[in-house]
Write an enzyme that holds these catalytic residues in place. Structure first.
Site, PDB file in Angstrom:
ATOM      1  CE  LYS A  35      -0.203  -0.328   5.039  1.00 47.91           C
ATOM      2  NZ  LYS A  35      -0.882  -1.012   6.143  1.00 47.91           N
ATOM      3  NE  ARG A 130      -5.929   0.041  11.624  1.00 44.06           N
ATOM      4  CZ  ARG A 130      -4.733  -0.074  11.055  1.00 44.06           C
ATOM      5  NH1 ARG A 130      -3.898   0.961  11.034  1.00 44.06           N
ATOM      6  NH2 ARG A 130      -4.341  -1.217  10.512  1.00 44.06           N
ATOM      7  CE1 TYR A 252      12.544  31.518   5.434  1.00 46.24           C
ATOM      8  CE2 TYR A 252      12.797  29.197   4.907  1.00 46.24           C
ATOM      9  CZ  TYR A 252      12.513  30.495   4.520  1.00 46.24           C
ATOM     10  OH  TYR A 252      12.201  30.760   3.223  1.00 46.24           O
ATOM     11  CG  MET A 300       9.198  23.835   0.026  1.00 51.97           C
ATOM     12  SD  MET A 300       8.166  24.949  -0.931  1.00 51.97           S
ATOM     13  CE  MET A 300       7.044  25.574   0.294  1.00 51.97           C
TER      14      MET A 300
HETATM   15  C1  LIG Z   1      -0.047  -1.916   6.838  1.00 55.51           C
HETATM   16  C2  LIG Z   1      -0.580  -3.210   7.350  1.00 55.51           C
HETATM   17  C3  LIG Z   1       0.264  -4.319   7.535  1.00 55.51           C
HETATM   18  C4  LIG Z   1       1.765  -4.244   7.419  1.00 55.51           C
HETATM   19  O1  LIG Z   1       2.313  -3.765   8.633  1.00 55.51           O
HETATM   20  P1  LIG Z   1       3.898  -3.613   8.856  1.00 55.51           P
HETATM   21  O2  LIG Z   1       4.008  -3.111  10.242  1.00 55.51           O
HETATM   22  O3  LIG Z   1       4.371  -2.604   7.859  1.00 55.51           O
HETATM   23  O4  LIG Z   1       4.503  -4.937   8.653  1.00 55.51           O
HETATM   24  C5  LIG Z   1      -0.332  -5.526   7.868  1.00 55.51           C
HETATM   25  N1  LIG Z   1      -1.666  -5.631   8.046  1.00 55.51           N
HETATM   26  C6  LIG Z   1      -2.494  -4.569   7.921  1.00 55.51           C
HETATM   27  C7  LIG Z   1      -3.958  -4.741   8.163  1.00 55.51           C
HETATM   28  C8  LIG Z   1      -1.988  -3.326   7.590  1.00 55.51           C
HETATM   29  O5  LIG Z   1      -2.809  -2.273   7.486  1.00 55.51           O
END
Ligand SMILES: *Cc1c(COP(=O)(O)O)cnc(C)c1O
Length: 354
Positions: A35, A130, A252, A300
């Site tokens: 992802k 979650r 800055y 930036m």
């Molecule tokens: C992103 C995610 C993972 C991967 O987690 P890592 O800590 O990067 O190994 C696994 N399962 C779900 C549901 C996730 O959202």
């Protein structure tokens, strides 16, 4: 000449890390999590490097379809499931497995009556709060899926909140074991941290993300100690050198004031490239392969590196912001964040380069 910042994506490191994960996964199959554009590494590039994995997990239907267009035929899991009924047909057409975590999604499935078999990952909320069904609702949700003729390809899923820290997974594992007890379906639980630390959590499908990219999931264990290699190195160069007298201010906000004669390198990298603006003075950075520190505020497009102890460093010197020789975790920890956020934040304007 282009702006000198670029990311080198080490596809051999990706393959190596997949091998390490395979050794830890035992007989479990690997759903490589790609992802967020492959955690900022570039989804297509990562997918091609990890082509021997057993499946890929993504967050959106667009990513899933892109994988099919690349020619990927093995499983794909949509981690948040479908966001609307319109996505169910695409999942059927492209054979994309769907996470089911809410009764609304089951109602969408019932209404859409998919004509062909659809793979579903039924998610339990075992304590992270979650996504997922509450334990007392789980069997009812499962029964509703079982009642649909084309929804019998079911995997049971949950996710850990604290596999990476001292709290561990015992509480959640207890809830999971009670809930999944004797159900005749494969199970998917482990993220990177769980699959390294808790063999009991491996199940049938593991879901590693961060470890594939060569960063440690643990605050107290270096990636190298897990035999993981960084897949992304963020490179740039010094584009100017400033010589400061005691009392001169830098950048800055005048947040850093020289207390002795100092040589400062201006690095072509800033928060618009994905470098964290909140990284304080003292964040590690490599110049000519030597460890030094950032100074003052990140702006930036530019930031500052202390060259005072590096007489050979000059305009044109190579800089590594993180990656080979400088774990992204150490930059993240200096900046009060985690490696995941830095990798994902790599900006679109930072190109890949061999
Ligand atoms: C992103 C995610 C993972 C991967 O987690 P890592 O800590 O990067 O190994 C696994 N399962 C779900 C549901 C996730 O959202």
């Amino acid at each position: 000449m282009a702006r000198p910042i670029f990311a080198h994506i080490d596809t051999d490191a990706l393959k190596h890390n997949l091998g390490v994960i395979r050794n830890h996964a035992g007989t479990a199959r690997i759903m490589a999590v790609i992802k967020a554009n492959g955690y900022g590494h570039g989804m297509a590039k990562v997918a091609r490097a990890l082509w021997t994995t057993d499946g890929f997990a993504v967050a959106s239907i667009d990513e899933a379809i892109q994988l099919r267009e690349l020619g990927w035929l093995k499983p794909i899991l949509l981690l948040e499931g479908v966001f609307g009924a319109d996505e169910i047909a695409a999942c059927v057409n492209h054979r994309i497995a769907i996470t089911v975590h809410h009764f609304d999604q089951i109602r969408m499935l019932q209404a859409s009556k998919p004509a062909q078999s659809l793979a579903l990952f039924l998610k339990l909320n075992s304590g992270m709060n979650r996504l997922g069904f509450e334990p007392q609702d789980f069997l009812r949700a499962l029964a509703q899926l079982q009642a649909m003729q084309t929804c019998t390809d079911i995997t049971l899923m949950s996710h850990f909140a604290t596999a990476d820290d001292a709290y561990g997974i015992a509480d959640q594992l207890q809830v999971i074991q009670t809930c999944f007890d004797e159900l005749p379906y494969p199970v998917s639980l482990a993220n990177s941290a769980a699959l390294f630390r808790y063999p009991a959590s491996r199940g049938d499908w593991v879901r590693p993300g961060i470890a594939l990219y060569g960063a440690s999931p643990f605050a107290d264990t270096a990636a190298s100690a897990l035999d993981l290699r960084p897949a992304m190195t963020l490179h740039s160069r010094i584009i100017a050198v400033q010589t400061l007298k005691p009392g001169d201010a830098l950048g800055y906000g005048r947040t850093w004031i020289a207390d002795r004669p100092s040589r400062i390198g201006v690095v072509a990298c800033g928060y618009a490239d994905g470098y964290p603006r909140h990284a304080p003075t003292g964040t590690p950075i490599l110049v000519n392969g030597q460890l030094t520190r950032t100074l003052g505020r990140v702006s930036m497009d530019m930031m500052f590196a202390d060259l005072t102890g590096l007489p050979d460093a000059d305009a044109g010197s190579a800089v590594i912001l993180w990656g080979k020789g400088l774990p992204v975790e150490s930059v993240a920890s200096a900046a009060g964040t985690i490696s995941y956020e830095l990798l994902c934040a790599r900006a679109q304007r930072v190109p890949d380069h061999e």
